[in-house]
Design an enzyme around this catalytic site. Structure first.
Site, PDB file in Angstrom:
ATOM      1  CB  SER A  22      -0.899   0.021   1.238  1.00  0.00           C
ATOM      2  OG  SER A  22      -1.811  -1.036   1.188  1.00  0.00           O
ATOM      3  NE  ARG A  26      -2.538   4.474   0.641  1.00  0.00           N
ATOM      4  CZ  ARG A  26      -3.125   3.326   0.286  1.00  0.00           C
ATOM      5  NH1 ARG A  26      -2.457   2.437  -0.433  1.00  0.00           N
ATOM      6  NH2 ARG A  26      -4.383   3.085   0.609  1.00  0.00           N
ATOM      7  N   GLY A  98      -6.025  -4.147  -7.925  1.00  0.00           N
ATOM      8  CA  GLY A  98      -7.182  -3.328  -7.545  1.00  0.00           C
ATOM      9  C   GLY A  98      -6.755  -1.972  -7.013  1.00  0.00           C
ATOM     10  CB  SER A 170     -13.130   0.562   0.362  1.00  0.00           C
ATOM     11  OG  SER A 170     -12.169   0.635  -0.672  1.00  0.00           O
ATOM     12  CD  GLN A 172      -8.254  -1.218  -3.275  1.00  0.00           C
ATOM     13  OE1 GLN A 172      -9.293  -1.486  -3.882  1.00  0.00           O
ATOM     14  NE2 GLN A 172      -7.219  -2.037  -3.250  1.00  0.00           N
ATOM     15  CG  ASP A 318      -5.372  -7.136   2.173  1.00  0.00           C
ATOM     16  OD1 ASP A 318      -6.490  -7.329   1.647  1.00  0.00           O
ATOM     17  OD2 ASP A 318      -4.670  -6.149   1.918  1.00  0.00           O
ATOM     18  CE  LYS A 345     -10.521  -6.728   0.151  1.00  0.00           C
ATOM     19  NZ  LYS A 345     -10.157  -5.325  -0.073  1.00  0.00           N
ATOM     20  NE  ARG A 349      -7.924 -12.704  -0.984  1.00  0.00           N
ATOM     21  CZ  ARG A 349      -7.150 -11.638  -0.945  1.00  0.00           C
ATOM     22  NH1 ARG A 349      -7.302 -10.741   0.017  1.00  0.00           N
ATOM     23  NH2 ARG A 349      -6.229 -11.451  -1.869  1.00  0.00           N
TER      24      ARG A 349
HETATM   25  C1  S3P Z   1      -5.582  -1.450  -0.055  1.00  0.00           C
HETATM   26  C2  S3P Z   1      -6.772  -1.456   0.601  1.00  0.00           C
HETATM   27  C3  S3P Z   1      -7.560  -2.672   0.838  1.00  0.00           C
HETATM   28  C4  S3P Z   1      -6.727  -3.931   0.685  1.00  0.00           C
HETATM   29  C5  S3P Z   1      -5.863  -3.890  -0.527  1.00  0.00           C
HETATM   30  C6  S3P Z   1      -4.932  -2.692  -0.501  1.00  0.00           C
HETATM   31  C7  S3P Z   1      -4.909  -0.149  -0.275  1.00  0.00           C
HETATM   32  O1  S3P Z   1      -8.634  -2.701  -0.062  1.00  0.00           O
HETATM   33  O2  S3P Z   1      -7.566  -5.073   0.663  1.00  0.00           O
HETATM   34  O3  S3P Z   1      -5.079  -5.074  -0.597  1.00  0.00           O
HETATM   35  O4  S3P Z   1      -3.689  -0.125  -0.528  1.00  0.00           O
HETATM   36  O5  S3P Z   1      -5.590   0.871  -0.181  1.00  0.00           O
HETATM   37  P1  S3P Z   1     -10.009  -1.917   0.274  1.00  0.00           P
HETATM   38  O6  S3P Z   1      -9.586  -0.607   0.759  1.00  0.00           O
HETATM   39  O7  S3P Z   1     -10.810  -1.833  -0.970  1.00  0.00           O
HETATM   40  O8  S3P Z   1     -10.647  -2.769   1.336  1.00  0.00           O
END
Ligand code: S3P
Length: 434
Positions: A22, A26, A98, A170, A172, A318, A345, A349
């Site tokens: 993550s 970023r 994702g 989330s 993300q 995760d 995911k 899962r």
């Molecule tokens: C992530 C946020 C999570 C996580 C993904 C990485 C990120 O997803 O499951 O592996 O880096 O922001 P969500 O925020 O959609 O739950």
């Protein structure tokens, strides 16, 4: 295809797990939005991060790395370069990632670059309405295949201020809006009652960004021009999780994991394992604004069942597959609720963790939003069994650890996908099991 045999006399050794995925995404994206040179030390080397790195290069950043990829220099003209980009459609293939997709959809919708986003079969089944909806509410025009990839970002957001209440836990989605604001120069106000991972918020001030956090509310002023900086990336707790559980379960084990990010928005697994009675000790320090720890884990004779509910889920989303494995070895019934996100995911899962571990004799019931796990069950089959990670890196790595504690012979199909987040996983497995 890998055969996993329970012939280890215990896991032992000290390793630095791969860098945080993550934070790596970023750092690269903020480096693109910043003017000047950003130095990223120890980015994660993995397929997901390659997707983000290739994308920022396509968007005009110049990336220079040393041979072992431990130092990444990103040179960019910053967000204004993106806003002034030509009107030709830019095509991106984000493979399995994702995070790349959702975060960069925010950036692209902020800049007005016309873009088409595709991905692999798994990514193409994942829901995108969660980012399309807020960005179109802010005026962007985005086409999709019924809220799935491919996405076509046609025109940028137009709202003066991006006011957003996060409707699901989330990070993300939160970051899609936050980055749309930073890329477009619009002010942002987000309410995140789920307390999702906050790496962008922690990193932003180093790029000269202004951000105010008040309880659940994140506020960014308009027209921020970020400048290049240095980001040091700590180890990923989501990678460390496999060894935390493996060393807890395998007799005669003692493993030290160095420089693991223990940011409270990510460290739910540590609280869960401690509740279950795991033997963990910590030497805490910090890397930049992120707390890190050297974590030593030793075998635990008796793990206890526990309960995990919605409030805790974002901090360990995760890690749930490997937590379920730990729960199969704990005394009592572990109940996990509020985790329906696991169904969308890299694979479903909830269903696949249940199906694959049941092949080894685990007693798991899949529910709509979690699991009921009765333990302890010996994971023991008399016939050789083949487990399948179904193309999902975290499922594959969890099954490799299940194979390690199982008393029979387990073959693991489809193992290449560990490259998504942990390309050296099987090397580390061999190293720690001697
Ligand atoms: C992530 C946020 C999570 C996580 C993904 C990485 C990120 O997803 O499951 O592996 O880096 O922001 P969500 O925020 O959609 O739950």
């Amino acid at each position: 295809m890998q055969e996993i045999r329970q012939n280890t006399t215990g896991l032992a050794g000290t390793i630095r797990v791969p860098s945080d995925k993550s934070i790596s995404h970023r750092a690269l994206i903020l480096a693109l939005l910043a003017k000047g040179t950003t130095t990223i030390n120890h980015r994660l080397i993995s397929a997901d991060v390659t997707a983000t790195m290739t994308a920022i290069q396509k968007l005009g950043a110049n990336v220079i790395e040393n041979d072992d990829h431990t130092i990444t220099k990103v040179v960019s003209e910053g967000r204004t370069m993106l806003i002034n980009k030509s009107q030709a459609l830019v095509a991106f293939d984000f493979a399995n990632s994702g995070t790349t997709t959702r975060l960069l959809t925010g950036v692209l919708a902020g800049t007005g670059i016309k873009a088409k986003i595709t991905g692999d079969t798994s990514l193409s089944t994942r829901p995108m309405q969660r980012v399309i909806k807020p960005l179109t509410t802010f005026g962007a025009q985005i086409d999709s295949n019924n809220n799935h990839l491919p996405l076509i970002i046609n025109t940028p957001i137009t709202a003066d201020k991006l006011l957003f209440e996060l409707p699901l836990g989330s990070a993300q989605v939160k970051n899609a809006v936050l980055l749309a604001g930073l890329a477009s120069g619009k002010a942002v106000e987000i309410s995140d009652k789920f307390k999702t991972r906050d790496h962008t918020e922690r990193m932003l001030p180093a790029f000269g960004g202004e951000i105010t956090i008040n309880d659940d509310r994140i506020t960014l002023p308009a027209d921020q021009n970020l400048v290049g900086t240095t980001v040091d990336v700590p180890g990923d707790i989501s990678a460390a999780a496999f060894w935390l559980v493996a060393a807890s379960l395998v007799d005669n084990s003692e493993v030290t994991l160095t420089s693991v990010n223990v940011n409270p928005t990510r460290a739910g697994i540590l609280a869960v394992l401690e509740r279950m009675g795991a033997n963990l000790s910590f030497k805490i320090s910090a890397i930049g604004k992120e707390p890190v720890a050297d974590i030593t884990v030793k075998t635990t004779k008796h793990l206890q069942a526990t309960t995990i509910s919605a409030q805790e889920v974002p901090s360990l989303i995760d890690e749930l597959p490997i937590i379920v494995l730990a729960a199969t070895q704990a005394t009592g019934t572990t109940i996990i609720t509020g985790a329906s996100e696991l169904r969308v995911k890299e694979s479903n899962r909830i269903d696949l963790v249940t199906t694959e571990l049941t092949k080894l004799g685990a007693d798991i019931t899949a529910t709509t939003d979690g699991f009921i796990i009765k333990g302890p069950t010996k994971l023991q089959v008399n016939e050789p069994v083949t487990l399948n990670g179904h193309g999902d890196h975290r499922l594959t790595m969890m099954l490799a650890i299940a194979g390690l504690i199982n008393k029979g012979v387990v073959t693991l199909a489809d193992t290449d996908n560990v490259a998504v987040s942990y390309p050296t996983f099987f090397q580390d497995l061999r190293r720690l099991t001697k």
